[in-house]
Structure formats: structure tokens, C-alpha cells
Design a protein around this motif. Structure first.
Motif, PDB file in Angstrom:
ATOM      1  N   GLN A   4      28.481  44.207  35.079  1.00 39.53           N
ATOM      2  CA  GLN A   4      29.914  43.941  35.203  1.00 39.53           C
ATOM      3  C   GLN A   4      30.575  44.948  36.141  1.00 39.53           C
ATOM      4  OE1 GLN A   4      31.477  41.205  34.071  1.00 39.53           O
ATOM      5  NE2 GLN A   4      29.445  40.602  33.380  1.00 39.53           N
ATOM      6  N   LYS A  18      29.596  44.031  39.754  1.00 36.47           N
ATOM      7  CA  LYS A  18      30.348  42.872  40.254  1.00 36.47           C
ATOM      8  C   LYS A  18      31.745  43.273  40.714  1.00 36.47           C
ATOM      9  CE  LYS A  18      28.184  39.263  37.452  1.00 36.47           C
ATOM     10  NZ  LYS A  18      28.431  38.310  36.356  1.00 36.47           N
ATOM     11  N   ALA A  19      32.294  44.312  40.107  1.00 37.46           N
ATOM     12  CA  ALA A  19      33.626  44.794  40.469  1.00 37.46           C
ATOM     13  C   ALA A  19      33.553  45.873  41.562  1.00 37.46           C
ATOM     14  CB  ALA A  19      34.330  45.361  39.243  1.00 37.46           C
ATOM     15  N   ASP A  67      37.841  43.029  35.120  1.00 37.11           N
ATOM     16  CA  ASP A  67      38.014  41.609  35.431  1.00 37.11           C
ATOM     17  C   ASP A  67      38.906  41.434  36.664  1.00 37.11           C
ATOM     18  OD1 ASP A  67      37.649  38.774  34.802  1.00 37.11           O
ATOM     19  OD2 ASP A  67      39.794  38.824  34.272  1.00 37.11           O
ATOM     20  N   LYS A  83      39.425  43.607  39.088  1.00 41.76           N
ATOM     21  CA  LYS A  83      38.695  44.072  40.271  1.00 41.76           C
ATOM     22  C   LYS A  83      37.630  43.068  40.704  1.00 41.76           C
ATOM     23  CE  LYS A  83      39.146  47.686  42.000  1.00 41.76           C
ATOM     24  NZ  LYS A  83      39.944  48.086  43.175  1.00 41.76           N
ATOM     25  N   GLN A  84      36.975  42.405  39.737  1.00 38.83           N
ATOM     26  CA  GLN A  84      35.980  41.389  40.073  1.00 38.83           C
ATOM     27  C   GLN A  84      36.622  40.235  40.832  1.00 38.83           C
ATOM     28  OE1 GLN A  84      34.208  40.387  36.307  1.00 38.83           O
ATOM     29  NE2 GLN A  84      32.679  42.002  36.456  1.00 38.83           N
ATOM     30  N   ARG A  85      37.809  39.831  40.390  1.00 36.63           N
ATOM     31  CA  ARG A  85      38.514  38.750  41.080  1.00 36.63           C
ATOM     32  C   ARG A  85      38.919  39.165  42.492  1.00 36.63           C
ATOM     33  NH1 ARG A  85      43.035  37.732  37.327  1.00 36.63           N
ATOM     34  NH2 ARG A  85      42.084  39.281  36.055  1.00 36.63           N
ATOM     35  N   SER A 100      35.822  39.027  44.734  1.00 32.17           N
ATOM     36  CA  SER A 100      35.306  37.677  45.011  1.00 32.17           C
ATOM     37  C   SER A 100      36.176  36.891  45.989  1.00 32.17           C
ATOM     38  CB  SER A 100      35.140  36.896  43.706  1.00 32.17           C
ATOM     39  OG  SER A 100      36.406  36.621  43.129  1.00 32.17           O
TER      40      SER A 100
END
Length: 71
Positions: free
Chosen positions: A10, A13-14, A63, A65-67, A70
Motif C-alpha cells: 500500500q 502504491k502511494a 488512499d 496519495k494513491q489516487r 494513479s
């Protein structure tokens, strides 16, 4: 989080490191490491209400930062 590998995934991913996530809410690297150990390895069983609130804030930040990554 199921385990430390999922936690690391996780963060990756961020595009973050654990200390960076903790710094977002004012935790030192050692405080963050302790919280992760409590919430991931200990499955939150010994977590206080403060620990749970901090953890929720950190997960929300990851979450977010992941967005961003992406996009």
C-alpha cells in the motif's frame, strides 16, 4: 491490513515510505513503527482509541496519495 507485506504494498502504491505517512499526522519514525506493529502485526487488538484514530487518518492519507499517483 492483513500483514506487513500488504502494508508495504500500500505504501509503494502511494510512492511513500512509512515515516512519511507518520509525519503527515505528526508522528516520529519510531512512533510510526510502533503504531504499524500494533495495527498490522497485532491486528489492532491492543490499540487504543487514539491509535485507531491515527491509523484511520494515515490510511486515508495513503488512499489520497494513491489516487494522486494513479492520475
Amino acid at each position: 491490513m492483513a500483514d506487513k507485506w500488504e502494508w508495504q504494498e500500500q505504501l509503494a502504491k502511494a510512492h511513500m515510505i512509512q515515516a512519511e505517512a507518520g509525519a503527515h499526522i505528526g508522528l516520529s519514525a519510531s512512533q510510526m513503527a510502533h503504531l504499524v506493529k500494533k495495527m498490522v502485526q497485532g491486528q489492532g487488538l491492543t490499540a487504543t482509541d487514539t491509535d485507531k484514530k491515527r491509523w484511520d487518518r494515515i490510511l486515508g492519507y495513503i488512499d489520497h496519495k494513491q489516487r494522486e499517483v494513479s492520475k
